[in-house]
Enzyme design. Sequence first.
Site, PDB file in Angstrom:
ATOM      1  N   HIS A   1       0.836  -1.199   0.000  1.00 40.76           N
ATOM      2  CA  HIS A   1       0.000   0.000   0.000  1.00 40.76           C
ATOM      3  C   HIS A   1       0.875   1.254   0.000  1.00 40.76           C
ATOM      4  O   HIS A   1       0.612   2.206  -0.724  1.00 40.76           O
ATOM      5  CB  HIS A   1      -0.923   0.018   1.220  1.00 40.76           C
ATOM      6  CG  HIS A   1      -2.166  -0.773   1.065  1.00 40.76           C
ATOM      7  ND1 HIS A   1      -2.187  -2.143   1.105  1.00 40.76           N
ATOM      8  CD2 HIS A   1      -3.452  -0.380   0.860  1.00 40.76           C
ATOM      9  CE1 HIS A   1      -3.428  -2.565   0.940  1.00 40.76           C
ATOM     10  NE2 HIS A   1      -4.225  -1.520   0.788  1.00 40.76           N
TER      11      HIS A   1
ATOM     12  N   HIS B   1       1.499  -3.728   9.572  1.00 43.44           N
ATOM     13  CA  HIS B   1       2.873  -3.462   9.156  1.00 43.44           C
ATOM     14  C   HIS B   1       3.676  -2.853  10.295  1.00 43.44           C
ATOM     15  O   HIS B   1       3.146  -2.114  11.120  1.00 43.44           O
ATOM     16  CB  HIS B   1       2.916  -2.481   7.972  1.00 43.44           C
ATOM     17  CG  HIS B   1       2.550  -3.094   6.674  1.00 43.44           C
ATOM     18  ND1 HIS B   1       3.357  -3.988   6.019  1.00 43.44           N
ATOM     19  CD2 HIS B   1       1.455  -2.931   5.893  1.00 43.44           C
ATOM     20  CE1 HIS B   1       2.776  -4.352   4.896  1.00 43.44           C
ATOM     21  NE2 HIS B   1       1.606  -3.741   4.804  1.00 43.44           N
TER      22      HIS B   1
END
Length: 167
Positions: free
Chosen positions: A105, A144
Site C-alpha cells: 500500500h 505493518h
Amino acid sequence: MTAADTRAMCWLLQQPQAARRARLARQVSRLGDGPFYVALTLLIWWFDKEGGSLFALTAMAAYALEVPLFVGLKHLIQRPRPADALESLSAFIQPADRFSFPSGHTAAAFVMASLLSVFYPPVMALALGLAVMVGLSRVLLGVHYPSDILAGATLGFSCAMIGLWLV
C-alpha cells in the site's frame, strides 16, 4: 531494527485510542488500494490534454515495476505480520497476504505521490502527505511494522523515478 519495530508496534497498538484511530486509519488505508490509482490516472489522462498521456504512460511503467518487486520481496523475505509474530497484538483488519515487508500500500502510494509531484508540483505537499498517511494507517491497523513502511516508500519512490527515466 526488529526490536525497535516491535516496541513501536506494541506502544501504538496498546494505546487507549488505538481502536478509534484504527477506524480512521481503515478509511485512509483504502486510498492505497489499486482502483483509486487507476481512477486518478484515468482522470488525469482525460482532463490534462497536454501531459496526461505522458503521466499515464509513466504511471503504468512505474507500477509495472513496483507490483512484481513488492510481491517478490514479500515472498523472498517472508517477514510475518506483527499480529502473527507477537501474541500480544491483534490487527484491526485482515490483510490480503501473510507477509509484511515491504508495504505494498505504501509503495503504491509513493509511486503516485512521486509522479504527481513531478508532473504537477503544486500538489506535491498534498500528494506526499497522503502517501505518508497511507503508510501510517497500515501501522495503526497493526498489519505493518514501521520499517515495512519505510521500505515501501523507498520502493515506490524508486519505481516512480525509474518509470520517469524509462518513459
